[in-house]
Design an enzyme around this catalytic site. Structure first.
Site, PDB file in Angstrom:
ATOM      1  N   TYR A   1      -3.317  12.130  31.440  1.00 44.63           N
ATOM      2  CA  TYR A   1      -3.271  12.118  32.906  1.00 44.63           C
ATOM      3  C   TYR A   1      -1.989  11.428  33.391  1.00 44.63           C
ATOM      4  O   TYR A   1      -1.236  11.956  34.212  1.00 44.63           O
ATOM      5  CB  TYR A   1      -4.522  11.368  33.381  1.00 44.63           C
ATOM      6  CG  TYR A   1      -4.648  11.105  34.854  1.00 44.63           C
ATOM      7  CD1 TYR A   1      -5.269  12.033  35.690  1.00 44.63           C
ATOM      8  CD2 TYR A   1      -4.217   9.905  35.411  1.00 44.63           C
ATOM      9  CE1 TYR A   1      -5.431  11.766  37.050  1.00 44.63           C
ATOM     10  CE2 TYR A   1      -4.367   9.634  36.757  1.00 44.63           C
ATOM     11  CZ  TYR A   1      -4.986  10.567  37.575  1.00 44.63           C
ATOM     12  OH  TYR A   1      -5.145  10.293  38.916  1.00 44.63           O
TER      13      TYR A   1
ATOM     14  N   SER B   1     -13.238  16.993  48.511  1.00 43.06           N
ATOM     15  CA  SER B   1     -13.761  15.736  47.989  1.00 43.06           C
ATOM     16  C   SER B   1     -12.703  14.636  48.128  1.00 43.06           C
ATOM     17  O   SER B   1     -11.508  14.926  48.235  1.00 43.06           O
ATOM     18  CB  SER B   1     -14.108  15.961  46.509  1.00 43.06           C
ATOM     19  OG  SER B   1     -14.448  14.760  45.873  1.00 43.06           O
TER      20      SER B   1
ATOM     21  N   THR C   1     -13.360   7.195  45.085  1.00 40.58           N
ATOM     22  CA  THR C   1     -13.645   8.611  45.347  1.00 40.58           C
ATOM     23  C   THR C   1     -14.628   9.122  44.298  1.00 40.58           C
ATOM     24  O   THR C   1     -14.802   8.497  43.247  1.00 40.58           O
ATOM     25  CB  THR C   1     -12.349   9.440  45.245  1.00 40.58           C
ATOM     26  OG1 THR C   1     -11.856   9.323  43.906  1.00 40.58           O
ATOM     27  CG2 THR C   1     -11.291   8.977  46.208  1.00 40.58           C
TER      28      THR C   1
ATOM     29  N   SER D   1      -0.201   9.311  40.540  1.00 41.95           N
ATOM     30  CA  SER D   1      -1.077   8.171  40.312  1.00 41.95           C
ATOM     31  C   SER D   1      -0.238   6.989  39.841  1.00 41.95           C
ATOM     32  O   SER D   1       0.760   7.174  39.125  1.00 41.95           O
ATOM     33  CB  SER D   1      -2.087   8.534  39.224  1.00 41.95           C
ATOM     34  OG  SER D   1      -2.595   7.360  38.628  1.00 41.95           O
TER      35      SER D   1
ATOM     36  N   LYS E   1       1.219  12.976  35.450  1.00 42.57           N
ATOM     37  CA  LYS E   1       1.592  12.441  36.772  1.00 42.57           C
ATOM     38  C   LYS E   1       3.033  11.937  36.759  1.00 42.57           C
ATOM     39  O   LYS E   1       3.751  12.065  37.746  1.00 42.57           O
ATOM     40  CB  LYS E   1       0.626  11.321  37.177  1.00 42.57           C
ATOM     41  CG  LYS E   1      -0.822  11.801  37.409  1.00 42.57           C
ATOM     42  CD  LYS E   1      -0.968  12.655  38.651  1.00 42.57           C
ATOM     43  CE  LYS E   1      -2.415  12.867  39.053  1.00 42.57           C
ATOM     44  NZ  LYS E   1      -2.565  13.779  40.192  1.00 42.57           N
TER      45      LYS E   1
HETATM   46  N1  LIG Z   1      -8.893   8.004  43.707  1.00 39.25           N
HETATM   47  C1  LIG Z   1      -7.901   7.331  43.159  1.00 39.25           C
HETATM   48  O1  LIG Z   1      -7.922   6.093  43.037  1.00 39.25           O
HETATM   49  C2  LIG Z   1      -6.693   8.067  42.675  1.00 39.25           C
HETATM   50  C3  LIG Z   1      -5.693   7.306  42.082  1.00 39.25           C
HETATM   51  C4  LIG Z   1      -4.551   7.949  41.662  1.00 39.25           C
HETATM   52  C5  LIG Z   1      -4.402   9.304  41.850  1.00 39.25           C
HETATM   53  N2  LIG Z   1      -5.408  10.032  42.404  1.00 39.25           N
HETATM   54  C6  LIG Z   1      -5.190  11.477  42.559  1.00 39.25           C
HETATM   55  O2  LIG Z   1      -5.638  11.869  43.825  1.00 39.25           O
HETATM   56  C7  LIG Z   1      -6.012  13.246  43.794  1.00 39.25           C
HETATM   57  C8  LIG Z   1      -7.382  13.400  44.418  1.00 39.25           C
HETATM   58  O3  LIG Z   1      -8.330  12.731  43.590  1.00 39.25           O
HETATM   59  P1  LIG Z   1      -9.652  12.055  44.146  1.00 39.25           P
HETATM   60  O4  LIG Z   1      -9.663  10.664  43.681  1.00 39.25           O
HETATM   61  O5  LIG Z   1      -9.814  12.351  45.578  1.00 39.25           O
HETATM   62  O6  LIG Z   1     -10.734  12.825  43.250  1.00 39.25           O
HETATM   63  P2  LIG Z   1     -11.939  13.808  43.616  1.00 39.25           P
HETATM   64  O7  LIG Z   1     -12.790  13.187  44.636  1.00 39.25           O
HETATM   65  O8  LIG Z   1     -12.555  14.187  42.322  1.00 39.25           O
HETATM   66  O9  LIG Z   1     -11.190  15.063  44.221  1.00 39.25           O
HETATM   67  C9  LIG Z   1     -10.456  15.916  43.397  1.00 39.25           C
HETATM   68  C10 LIG Z   1     -10.401  17.296  44.000  1.00 39.25           C
HETATM   69  O10 LIG Z   1      -9.716  18.174  43.095  1.00 39.25           O
HETATM   70  C11 LIG Z   1     -10.530  19.310  42.879  1.00 39.25           C
HETATM   71  N3  LIG Z   1     -10.341  19.926  41.570  1.00 39.25           N
HETATM   72  C12 LIG Z   1     -10.576  19.379  40.362  1.00 39.25           C
HETATM   73  N4  LIG Z   1     -10.374  20.307  39.404  1.00 39.25           N
HETATM   74  C13 LIG Z   1     -10.008  21.447  40.027  1.00 39.25           C
HETATM   75  C14 LIG Z   1      -9.679  22.738  39.600  1.00 39.25           C
HETATM   76  N5  LIG Z   1      -9.693  23.076  38.304  1.00 39.25           N
HETATM   77  N6  LIG Z   1      -9.357  23.671  40.506  1.00 39.25           N
HETATM   78  C15 LIG Z   1      -9.350  23.369  41.820  1.00 39.25           C
HETATM   79  N7  LIG Z   1      -9.664  22.165  42.299  1.00 39.25           N
HETATM   80  C16 LIG Z   1      -9.984  21.214  41.409  1.00 39.25           C
HETATM   81  C17 LIG Z   1     -11.940  18.798  43.007  1.00 39.25           C
HETATM   82  O11 LIG Z   1     -12.865  19.867  43.176  1.00 39.25           O
HETATM   83  P3  LIG Z   1     -14.417  19.666  42.743  1.00 39.25           P
HETATM   84  O12 LIG Z   1     -15.058  18.837  43.800  1.00 39.25           O
HETATM   85  O13 LIG Z   1     -14.927  21.058  42.702  1.00 39.25           O
HETATM   86  O14 LIG Z   1     -14.421  19.002  41.417  1.00 39.25           O
HETATM   87  C18 LIG Z   1     -11.788  17.898  44.211  1.00 39.25           C
HETATM   88  O15 LIG Z   1     -11.775  18.657  45.386  1.00 39.25           O
HETATM   89  C19 LIG Z   1      -5.952  13.674  42.333  1.00 39.25           C
HETATM   90  O16 LIG Z   1      -4.731  14.347  42.097  1.00 39.25           O
HETATM   91  C20 LIG Z   1      -5.970  12.348  41.592  1.00 39.25           C
HETATM   92  O17 LIG Z   1      -5.330  12.439  40.349  1.00 39.25           O
HETATM   93  C21 LIG Z   1      -6.562   9.444  42.818  1.00 39.25           C
END
Ligand SMILES: NC(=O)c1ccc[n+]([C@@H]2O[C@H](COP(=O)([O-])OP(=O)(O)OC[C@H]3O[C@@H](n4cnc5c(N)ncnc54)[C@H](OP(=O)(O)O)[C@@H]3O)[C@@H](O)[C@H]2O)c1
Length: 470
Positions: free
Chosen positions: A352, A199, A387, A326, A356
């Site tokens: 969170y 994802s 996302t 983050s 981080k």
């Molecule tokens: N998007 C942003 O703006 C942003 C900003 C700062 C940091 N981040 C960081 O970027 C990273 C990716 O986030 P994203 O925005 O791409 O979110 P996302 O689309 O929700 O992707 C998160 C991924 O982590 C997996 N995950 C969650 N819980 C899990 C668990 N217990 N065991 C194994 N896998 C698990 C999810 O699996 P499922 O699909 O099964 O839930 C998904 O594949 C994260 O570390 C997030 O904190 C994102």
């Protein structure tokens, strides 16, 4: 009609040259006029693949739609580009001679709207542009790496909190694109492990690294999402040789189990990307008794990395660990005893951000400890990307900021670069945004004490042990 012809010779394999050039998304890295370029069709690069390229020609912006009309790996590729003003046919051929790859590039321009009568005046500028573009391509394919540096402009912005935070938006990403170095690296055969690969950022990273030829092991938690993930990767990249492991990474038993499986296979890991994450608005304990934000965002990448060390260490070229954090961590200071929050003060965003922050500090500590094992450790934050994770955990934030959010691909860009680029292998222990090393502290009050840094690893290990005993 104007016909441009240029030739260059580079010290790269013919396969690398062909793959880099025929993926016209790279054109903005080397062409003198192209500013942005994206793929507009699905699937691996081949006959019929289309690209949208925006060029700056003098004061005018030109949108070109390119299509690959002839595709002959590793010998030649032909693209036809169409715009309001002209049509161009690019014929690019590749030959190997005297340990170099020779690239011959011919571009035939046909003008519309009566512009043909200006051809004589246009020709000089066009030839100059053609020469500069091929010099750019040679640089992109040849340039030895130099360590990434912080630009003066970014350093200035980071001194003030608001401009620093503004760079989290898509404007920060776009600003960085204009000043970045090309990256023509391929990762054939490199073993890369990515968590949370199905994802958002993890998926965008998996697609890009599969396109680069990496040997991928993707860790996801939901077995029902395996088929969908493999189908997406196959249709986007043509690759079907990708391994998927299932693990709920908030459970230490699952983390240990997936590590044990990877250790049993014994395949050295070149890059480990700790990406899985979620923001939990509600307080809950895992079935092992750990608070879930702490478990998933901090204990899990710690245990996974520690247990996979035998596969990461002592390679001839440094292996890479990349931690995804983050920008939210900028608000928090590391205090170990405050990492695990509980009601009534539990707040998802704070738990969170604290986790981080701790993972950012941990990255610096690991970089130091594992230097002599030839492991480099860097941390990145993606800015704000649209996302599924943001949509489900932060719907209000998303609806307010929707217009300035990055795409998943833009958010993942620095993860991909840290995994792939040669120059990213020259640094360790740094925090990155948009391929630039950034300050880990925008606010002086968030700098942790030396005593807190020293305690961090023991504190996390003790919590992991408590979960294992549960
Ligand atoms: N998007 C942003 O703006 C942003 C900003 C700062 C940091 N981040 C960081 O970027 C990273 C990716 O986030 P994203 O925005 O791409 O979110 P996302 O689309 O929700 O992707 C998160 C991924 O982590 C997996 N995950 C969650 N819980 C899990 C668990 N217990 N065991 C194994 N896998 C698990 C999810 O699996 P499922 O699909 O099964 O839930 C998904 O594949 C994260 O570390 C997030 O904190 C994102």
């Amino acid at each position: 009609m104007i016909k441009l012809h240029e030739e260059i010779a580079v010290q790269r394999s013919i396969e690398d040259c062909f793959r880099y050039v025929s993926d016209f998304r790279t054109v903005s890295e080397w062409d003198a006029t192209a500013r942005t370029s994206s793929k507009s069709t699905q699937g691996p690069i081949g006959l019929g693949t289309r690209f949208i390229v925006h060029c700056a020609v003098g004061p005018t912006k030109v949108r070109l739609e390119y299509e690959i009309v002839d595709y002959c790996p590793w010998a030649s590729v032909v693209l036809v580009g169409k715009s309001r003003f002209f049509e161009v046919r690019d014929v690019i051929t590749f030959t190997e001679k005297e340990a170099k790859t020779h690239i011959s590039y011919t571009a035939d321009f046909k003008y519309h709207l009566g512009l043909g009568s200006f051809e004589n005046r246009l020709e000089y500028g066009m030839r100059d542009m053609g020469r500069k573009s091929l010099e750019g391509l040679k640089k992109a394919l040849d340039t030895p790496s130099s360590p990434p540096t912080l630009s003066k402009c970014t350093a200035r912005a980071d001194r003030w909190v608001a401009p620093g935070v503004a760079m989290f938006s898509k404007w920060g990403y776009r600003r960085s694109v204009a000043q970045r170095k090309p990256d023509s690296t391929f990762l054939d055969g490199q073993h890369i492990v990515i968590t949370g690969a199905n994802s958002g950022l993890g998926l965008a990273t998996s697609i890009a690294l599969a396109e680069s030829g990496a040997d991928l092991t993707l860790i996801i938690r939901n077995p029902k999402k395996r088929e969908e993930l493999l189908t997406t990767l196959k249709s986007e990249t043509g690759r079907s040789d990708i391994t998927v492991e299932i693990a709920d990474l908030s459970l230490m038993a699952d983390v240990r189990a997936v590590s044990t499986r990877l250790l049993a296979k014994g395949k050295p890991i070149d890059v480990l990307i700790n990406n899985a994450g979620a923001l939990f608005n509600n307080y809950a304990l895992t079935s092992e008794g750990l608070e879930q934000s702490f478990a998933l965002l901090l204990a899990s990448p710690t245990l996974l990395t520690q247990t996979l060390l035998p596969l990461l260490k002592d390679h001839t070229t440094p292996s890479r660990v990349i931690n995804v954090v983050s920008g939210g961590m900028y608000t928090e200071k590391l205090v170990c005893q405050r990492l695990i929050m509980a009601p009534p003060e539990y707040q998802g965003a704070q738990a969170y951000a604290r986790a981080k922050r701790a993972l950012t500090v941990l990255g610096e500590l690991w970089a130091e400890q594992w230097r002599e094992n030839n492991i480099i450790v860097n941390t990145m934050h993606p800015g704000w990307a649209d996302t599924p994770g943001v949509a489900s955990a932060l719907p209000t934030f998303r609806s307010i900021t929707k217009r300035i959010l990055r795409t998943s691909e833009e958010g993942a860009d620095t993860i991909i670069w840290l995994a792939r680029a040669k120059e990213a292998g020259d640094v360790s222990g740094k925090l990155f945004l948009d391929r630039e090393p950034r300050t880990p502290y925008l606010l002086a009050r968030t700098k942790e004490s030396a005593a807190q840094r020293d305690q961090l690893e023991d504190y996390i290990d003790a919590q992991i042990d408590s979960a294992s005993e549960a």
